[in-house]
Design a protein around this motif. Structure first.
Motif, short mmCIF file in Angstrom:
data_model
loop_
_atom_site.label_atom_id
_atom_site.label_comp_id
_atom_site.label_asym_id
_atom_site.label_seq_id
_atom_site.Cartn_x
_atom_site.Cartn_y
_atom_site.Cartn_z
N LEU A 65 0.83 -1.21 0.00
CA LEU A 65 0.00 0.00 0.00
C LEU A 65 0.86 1.26 0.00
CD1 LEU A 65 -2.77 -1.05 2.56
CD2 LEU A 65 -2.97 -0.93 0.07
N GLY A 66 1.95 1.24 0.76
CA GLY A 66 2.83 2.40 0.81
C GLY A 66 3.52 2.67 -0.51
N VAL A 67 3.94 1.61 -1.19
CA VAL A 67 4.58 1.78 -2.50
C VAL A 67 3.60 2.36 -3.51
CG1 VAL A 67 5.57 0.52 -4.45
CG2 VAL A 67 6.33 0.01 -2.14
N LEU A 68 2.38 1.85 -3.52
CA LEU A 68 1.37 2.36 -4.45
C LEU A 68 1.04 3.82 -4.15
CD1 LEU A 68 -1.07 -0.69 -4.63
CD2 LEU A 68 0.63 0.01 -6.33
N ALA A 69 0.93 4.15 -2.86
CA ALA A 69 0.63 5.53 -2.50
C ALA A 69 1.75 6.48 -2.89
CB ALA A 69 0.36 5.62 -1.00
N GLY A 70 3.00 6.08 -2.65
CA GLY A 70 4.12 6.94 -2.99
C GLY A 70 4.41 7.02 -4.47
N THR A 75 9.58 5.31 -1.17
CA THR A 75 9.16 5.33 -2.58
C THR A 75 9.17 6.74 -3.13
OG1 THR A 75 7.76 3.39 -2.21
CG2 THR A 75 7.32 4.69 -4.18
N LEU A 76 8.72 7.70 -2.33
CA LEU A 76 8.75 9.10 -2.78
C LEU A 76 10.18 9.55 -3.08
CD1 LEU A 76 6.18 10.74 -0.33
CD2 LEU A 76 5.91 10.44 -2.79
N THR A 77 11.13 9.10 -2.26
CA THR A 77 12.53 9.48 -2.47
C THR A 77 13.09 8.83 -3.73
OG1 THR A 77 12.86 9.73 -0.09
CG2 THR A 77 14.82 9.48 -1.45
N VAL A 78 12.85 7.54 -3.89
CA VAL A 78 13.41 6.81 -5.03
C VAL A 78 12.76 7.25 -6.34
CG1 VAL A 78 13.68 4.51 -6.05
CG2 VAL A 78 14.03 4.84 -3.60
N SER A 79 11.47 7.52 -6.33
CA SER A 79 10.76 7.84 -7.57
C SER A 79 11.22 9.15 -8.19
CB SER A 79 9.25 7.90 -7.31
OG SER A 79 8.94 8.90 -6.37
N ARG A 80 11.96 9.98 -7.43
CA ARG A 80 12.46 11.25 -7.97
C ARG A 80 13.83 11.11 -8.63
NH1 ARG A 80 10.76 13.18 -2.67
NH2 ARG A 80 8.71 14.21 -2.79
N ARG A 81 14.44 9.97 -8.54
CA ARG A 81 15.79 9.79 -9.06
C ARG A 81 15.80 9.66 -10.59
NH1 ARG A 81 18.45 5.62 -4.57
NH2 ARG A 81 18.24 7.05 -2.78
N ILE A 91 12.04 0.31 -8.23
CA ILE A 91 11.71 0.87 -6.92
C ILE A 91 11.86 -0.17 -5.82
CG2 ILE A 91 9.83 1.80 -5.52
CD1 ILE A 91 8.93 3.39 -7.90
N LEU A 92 11.26 -1.36 -5.98
CA LEU A 92 11.28 -2.36 -4.92
C LEU A 92 12.69 -2.73 -4.46
CD1 LEU A 92 9.52 -4.13 -3.13
CD2 LEU A 92 9.57 -5.89 -4.91
N PRO A 93 13.65 -3.00 -5.35
CA PRO A 93 15.00 -3.33 -4.87
C PRO A 93 15.66 -2.21 -4.06
CG PRO A 93 14.75 -3.97 -7.17
CD PRO A 93 13.56 -3.14 -6.81
N ASN A 94 15.24 -0.98 -4.26
CA ASN A 94 15.86 0.15 -3.57
C ASN A 94 15.20 0.48 -2.24
OD1 ASN A 94 18.02 1.58 -5.41
ND2 ASN A 94 16.38 0.94 -6.78
N ILE A 95 14.04 -0.09 -1.97
CA ILE A 95 13.37 0.19 -0.70
C ILE A 95 13.24 -1.04 0.18
CG2 ILE A 95 12.03 2.01 -1.82
CD1 ILE A 95 9.58 0.17 -1.55
N ILE A 96 13.58 -2.22 -0.34
CA ILE A 96 13.34 -3.44 0.42
C ILE A 96 14.26 -3.54 1.63
CG2 ILE A 96 14.93 -4.84 -0.96
CD1 ILE A 96 11.54 -5.91 0.59
N LEU A 97 15.52 -3.10 1.50
CA LEU A 97 16.45 -3.19 2.63
C LEU A 97 16.03 -2.30 3.80
CD1 LEU A 97 19.97 -3.51 0.96
CD2 LEU A 97 18.63 -5.27 2.13
N PRO A 98 15.66 -1.04 3.58
CA PRO A 98 15.15 -0.25 4.71
C PRO A 98 13.90 -0.86 5.35
CG PRO A 98 15.73 1.19 2.90
CD PRO A 98 15.84 -0.21 2.38
N LEU A 99 13.05 -1.47 4.55
CA LEU A 99 11.85 -2.10 5.10
C LEU A 99 12.21 -3.32 5.95
CD1 LEU A 99 9.32 -1.92 2.12
CD2 LEU A 99 9.16 -0.75 4.32
N ILE A 100 13.19 -4.09 5.50
CA ILE A 100 13.62 -5.27 6.27
C ILE A 100 14.24 -4.84 7.59
CG2 ILE A 100 15.25 -7.19 6.31
CD1 ILE A 100 14.75 -7.56 3.34
N VAL A 101 15.07 -3.80 7.56
CA VAL A 101 15.67 -3.30 8.80
C VAL A 101 14.59 -2.81 9.75
CG1 VAL A 101 17.14 -1.49 9.77
CG2 VAL A 101 17.87 -2.73 7.72
N TYR A 102 13.61 -2.10 9.21
CA TYR A 102 12.51 -1.64 10.06
C TYR A 102 11.72 -2.82 10.62
CZ TYR A 102 8.24 0.71 11.53
OH TYR A 102 7.17 1.15 12.27
#
Length: 310
Positions: A128-133, A193-199, A220-231
């Motif tokens: 849901l967060g990825v779709l929203a961002g 996702t908001l951060t990555v989508s601007r790159r 997008i997913l490969p660039n946000i999956i590690l922060p999500l796993i840490v969280y």
């Protein structure tokens, strides 16, 4: 000549300096924490194979016995052999049940709650967060409003309602706690996702004609999956504490199934004369939660470092 020699020495020194490896950056606390978590998980998996009494076996002659107490176990089948001594490594609780055995079997409850509930939040909330961002607009507004509504709803009231109407069992507790983790994961996923989508590489993918599904999965997913796993590792520790709190309130798995929070609650009446009944499960809970936090901190430090790569 001397200046050039010094410069060459300095250059050689700079060249020979090697950056720390990922394993060194993780630090000793990470590996000690991993050893503890591995020990707890391994013990929970092979609990049925260990030569231990039943977790609900009551020894009325050794109620609230201190660590190191012994009892004699009578041989089966009417054998005339002498009784075998059994040592209560961590003592017994107020009903004469072996604390060590109940800790090992209780680890199953805490680990299942702690590991499965973040997975629910990661999958549902992350999506849901990825779709929203990514799409923003009305979809972003609707999803975030739904997440804010869930956050505003008292979690304890929800757990009480589920326990009362559906039943008090481990599955319902996992589903309820997993549902409560969805908003936090959606917020983390949306922010990343908001951060990555601007790159630039996202814009390059759009210019080459890639569809949204390809961009979401491959870029997008490969660039946000590690922060999500840490969280998720931090959420694991929160959920273990939450399950312990629910057990203390009598809202987790029903007796006689053991849980760490329930074991802590059972010893509150005998803290003066038998503090080990509550103290030992509390220490195990503390060490497990601390280990997950240290693991998450170490991984986050590696990810956030400029030259750190997993």
């Amino acid at each position: 000549m001397m200046g050039s020699g010094l410069n060459s020495d300095r250059k050689s020194k700079v060249i020979t300096v090697e950056p720390k490896s990922v394993w060194q950056k993780l630090g000793a606390s990470f590996w000690l924490s991993m050893m503890w978590i591995t020990l707890v998980v391994f013990g929970a998996i092979i609990a049925d194979l260990l030569p231990l009494p039943e977790y609900d076996s009551i020894d009325w002659m050794n109620q609230a016995s201190p660590p190191g107490s012994t009892r004699s176990i009578q041989p089966l089948n009417g054998s005339q052999a002498e009784p075998e001594p059994f040592v209560y490594l961590f003592g017994t609780d107020t009903m004469g049940r072996d604390i060590f055995t109940r800790l090992i079997f209780g680890a199953r409850v805490s680990l299942l709650v702690g590991l499965i509930t973040p997975i629910i939040g990661l999958l549902v909330g992350g999506m849901l967060g990825v779709l929203a961002g990514f799409y923003r607009g009305r979809l972003d507004t609707f999803i975030m409003a739904a997440m804010d509504t869930i956050l505003a709803f008292p979690g304890l009231v929800l757990l009480l309602a589920i326990t009362f109407y559906i039943g008090q069992n481990l599955t319902n507790i996992i589903i309820a706690l997993g549902f409560l983790t969805i908003p936090s994961f959606s917020r983390v996923a949306r922010a990343n996702t908001l951060t990555v989508s601007r790159r630039e590489f996202i814009q390059a993918s759009r210019m080459t004609g890639q569809n949204d599904f390809y961009i979401l999965i491959r870029d997008i997913l490969p660039n946000i999956i590690l922060p999500l796993i840490v969280y998720a590792l931090f959420v694991v520790s929160y959920m273990i504490v939450a399950e312990g709190t629910l057990s203390f309130l009598g809202l987790s798995v029903p007796a006689p199934d053991p849980s760490w929070g329930g074991m802590i609650a059972e010893g509150k009446e005998v803290l003066d004369e038998a503090s080990h009944v509550s103290f030992i499960p509390a220490m195990v809970l503390f060490l497990t939660v601390l280990s997950f936090n240290l693991i998450g901190d170490a991984l986050r430090g590696v990810i956030d470092s400029k030259d750190g790569q997993l």
